[in-house]
Motif scaffolding. Sequence first.
Motif, PDB file in Angstrom:
ATOM      1  N   GLU A  13       0.836  -1.197   0.000  1.00  0.00           N
ATOM      2  CA  GLU A  13       0.000   0.000   0.000  1.00  0.00           C
ATOM      3  C   GLU A  13       0.875   1.252   0.000  1.00  0.00           C
ATOM      4  OE1 GLU A  13       1.456  -1.390   3.435  1.00  0.00           O
ATOM      5  OE2 GLU A  13      -0.529  -2.234   3.171  1.00  0.00           O
ATOM      6  N   TYR A  14       0.249   2.383  -0.254  1.00  0.00           N
ATOM      7  CA  TYR A  14       0.929   3.667  -0.106  1.00  0.00           C
ATOM      8  C   TYR A  14       0.934   4.035   1.370  1.00  0.00           C
ATOM      9  CZ  TYR A  14       0.609   4.605  -5.132  1.00  0.00           C
ATOM     10  OH  TYR A  14       0.747   4.553  -6.485  1.00  0.00           O
ATOM     11  N   ILE A  32       2.166   7.357   3.734  1.00  0.00           N
ATOM     12  CA  ILE A  32       2.730   8.705   3.834  1.00  0.00           C
ATOM     13  C   ILE A  32       3.277   8.867   5.249  1.00  0.00           C
ATOM     14  CG2 ILE A  32       2.269  11.174   3.706  1.00  0.00           C
ATOM     15  CD1 ILE A  32      -0.168  10.441   1.938  1.00  0.00           C
ATOM     16  N   CYS A  71      14.578   3.551  -0.832  1.00  0.00           N
ATOM     17  CA  CYS A  71      13.583   2.954  -1.726  1.00  0.00           C
ATOM     18  C   CYS A  71      14.318   2.386  -2.933  1.00  0.00           C
ATOM     19  CB  CYS A  71      12.563   3.993  -2.161  1.00  0.00           C
ATOM     20  SG  CYS A  71      11.309   3.340  -3.279  1.00  0.00           S
ATOM     21  N   ILE A  91       7.036   9.126   1.023  1.00  0.00           N
ATOM     22  CA  ILE A  91       5.918   8.254   0.649  1.00  0.00           C
ATOM     23  C   ILE A  91       6.467   6.890   0.254  1.00  0.00           C
ATOM     24  CG2 ILE A  91       4.016   7.859  -0.950  1.00  0.00           C
ATOM     25  CD1 ILE A  91       3.720  10.878  -1.220  1.00  0.00           C
ATOM     26  N   HIS A 119       5.836   3.620  -1.712  1.00  0.00           N
ATOM     27  CA  HIS A 119       5.016   3.173  -2.838  1.00  0.00           C
ATOM     28  C   HIS A 119       4.860   1.654  -2.796  1.00  0.00           C
ATOM     29  CE1 HIS A 119       4.994   7.009  -5.110  1.00  0.00           C
ATOM     30  NE2 HIS A 119       6.077   7.210  -4.403  1.00  0.00           N
ATOM     31  N   ASN A 178      -5.033   3.706   0.062  1.00  0.00           N
ATOM     32  CA  ASN A 178      -4.931   2.976  -1.208  1.00  0.00           C
ATOM     33  C   ASN A 178      -4.669   3.983  -2.320  1.00  0.00           C
ATOM     34  OD1 ASN A 178      -7.421   3.969  -2.186  1.00  0.00           O
ATOM     35  ND2 ASN A 178      -8.548   2.299  -1.252  1.00  0.00           N
ATOM     36  N   SER A 179      -4.364   3.532  -3.503  1.00  0.00           N
ATOM     37  CA  SER A 179      -3.934   4.441  -4.571  1.00  0.00           C
ATOM     38  C   SER A 179      -4.999   5.474  -4.932  1.00  0.00           C
ATOM     39  CB  SER A 179      -3.510   3.658  -5.804  1.00  0.00           C
ATOM     40  OG  SER A 179      -4.569   2.866  -6.288  1.00  0.00           O
ATOM     41  N   LEU A 211      -5.024   8.042  -2.200  1.00  0.00           N
ATOM     42  CA  LEU A 211      -3.838   8.892  -2.234  1.00  0.00           C
ATOM     43  C   LEU A 211      -4.011  10.019  -3.235  1.00  0.00           C
ATOM     44  CD1 LEU A 211      -0.958   9.480  -1.326  1.00  0.00           C
ATOM     45  CD2 LEU A 211      -0.160   7.940  -3.120  1.00  0.00           C
TER      46      LEU A 211
END
Length: 92
Positions: free
Chosen positions: A23-24, A26, A38, A52, A54, A77-78, A81
């Motif tokens: 999931e995303y 933040i 990352c 964030i 990803h 969720n995307s 976001l």
Amino acid sequence: MNGYVFGGKESTPLPFGPAIRTEYIIHYVMNGSGTYICNGKKHKVNAGESFIVHPNCMVEWFPKPEDPWGYIWAIVNSADLIQLINQIACKD
């Protein structure tokens, strides 16, 4: 997942990862500093900054030992976001 999940950690010396999240997420650093990695690329993060996570990326993060960070986070969720970014974007 619909909606949001929120949480936080006070000045923690504990690292996270390496791991792949689905999931995303933040993160907002309230105090201290640390490093977010990352897919092998390192980013220094200080108080007042965000990063964030990803989905499907290899991530890890860890606080600076002499100045461990405290942060809050939100899992979205995307679709959520994109909506959140549109709501908080600066309007000139």
